[in-house]
Enzyme design. Structure first.
Site, PDB file in Angstrom:
ATOM      1  CG  ASP A 116      -9.616  -0.161   4.557  1.00  0.00           C
ATOM      2  OD1 ASP A 116      -9.331  -0.339   3.356  1.00  0.00           O
ATOM      3  OD2 ASP A 116      -8.883  -0.550   5.491  1.00  0.00           O
TER       4      ASP A 116
ATOM      5  CD  GLN B 213      -3.342  -4.673   6.346  1.00  0.00           C
ATOM      6  OE1 GLN B 213      -3.205  -3.694   5.637  1.00  0.00           O
ATOM      7  NE2 GLN B 213      -4.053  -5.728   5.964  1.00  0.00           N
TER       8      GLN B 213
ATOM      9  CE  LYS C  70      -3.811  -2.462   2.128  1.00  0.00           C
ATOM     10  NZ  LYS C  70      -4.539  -2.864   3.344  1.00  0.00           N
TER      11      LYS C  70
END
Ligand code: NDP
Length: 284
Positions: A121, A98, A54
């Site tokens: 997200d 994460q 990422k």
């Protein structure tokens, strides 16, 4: 006849080039560089690879990234404090934590701590609700990437029978909402579904998001179906494979995504898209 391969690497490259151009234009015209902050807790090797990918994708697209790494035994309050600081920082446009988190964490509470406006997200309850209502603020990256792949392959959606295998909050459920919003007739299967093949054989569009290597075989799909493989698994010899048995399914499907090189690269691409969108919204 062999299916059309929907090439996630190629599509991701095209979309990332567009995003890099837009990011450069935003910087030149308004002095804003899209910035994504990624928080990693613990030493899970797969999570470390995802975070590295990422951050690297941000750099290549000309975005700024912030990487915060904590040991597995960190106090949750420390991470929540960092999230609060990133929430308040006007130069940060996207924040993600994460997953999975170590067991001393309440993952839901951590996701809720991110302000919805920076929740790139799309996991915050407010953003989940907005998606459910058909008015999404941020579309979760993996299903968003799948929708882009379907669009790129010109797959007809209206009235199509869509079957999703897997009902996670990250993939299966938002995937169902997105396909429903495009007027598919949606069936969601899970570990308690009886006669999985009965459902999968009816699918014009089949999305597999389970985490079981090669569980969808050619005899389980309808001739001509579009088969999207979200799964990422490792075989005994260490190779990556999906939830779909590619070799048998490609002989029956009309279109199919490979693993690797399918949905994976599109997931990170849509994370960049959401971060850019968040940065652009600060101008409104
Ligand atoms: P989860 O483990 O959260 O969910 C798996 C789902 O599969 C559950 O809903 C479960 O059902 C269902 N399931 C388990 N066994 C069966 C079975 N035998 N038949 C039917 N359904 C079953 O996984 P995720 O959604 O997070 O991820 C799914 C896969 O996608 C994983 O391989 C993951 O690595 C991959 N992934 C890939 C991404 C990418 O970018 N390509 C991004 C995110 C995930 P139940 O709810 O009943 O337990």
């Amino acid at each position: 006849m062999s299916a059309q391969i929907i090439d996630g690497n190629a599509l991701a490259q095209t979309v990332r080039t567009e995003l890099a151009e837009k990011a450069a234009a935003l910087k030149a015209s308004r002095g804003i560089t899209p910035c994504l902050a990624v928080i990693l807790v613990g030493e899970d090797p797969a999570s470390a690879v995802y975070v590295r990918n990422k951050v690297s994708a941000c750099e290549k697209a000309g975005f700024r990234s912030i990487k915060e790494v904590y040991p597995a035994d960190v106090e949750p309050a420390v991470v929540l404090g960092k999230i609060a600081a990133l929430n308040a920082d006007p130069d940060v446009h996207g924040i993600l934590v994460q997953l999975p988190l170590p067991k001393q964490f309440d993952a839901d509470a951590v996701l809720e701590a991110i302000v919805p406006e920076k929740d790139v997200d799309g996991f915050h309850a407010e953003n989940v609700g907005a998606l459910m209502q058909g008015n999404p603020r941020f579309i979760p990256c993996t299903p968003y990437g799948v929708m882009k792949m379907l669009e790129s392959a010109n797959v007809p959606l209206k009235g199509a029978e869509a079957v999703i295998v897997g009902r996670s909050n990250i993939v299966g459920k938002p995937m169902a909402m997105l396909l429903l919003a495009q007027s598919c007739t949606v069936t969601v299967c899970h570990s308690q579904s009886k006669d999985l093949a009965f459902h999968t054989k009816r699918a014009d569009i089949l999305v597999a998001a389970v985490g079981r290597a090669k569980m969808i075989t050619g005899d389980m799909i309808k001739p001509g179906a579009t088969v999207i493989d979200v799964g990422i698994n490792r075989t005994a010899d260490g190779k990556l494979c999906g939830d779909v048995d590619f070799d048998s399914c490609k002989e029956v499907a009309g279109a199919i995504t490979p693993v690797p090189g399918g949905v994976g690269p599109m997931t990170i691409t849509m994370l960049l898209a959401n971060t850019l969108e968040s940065a652009e919204r600060t101008l409104k």
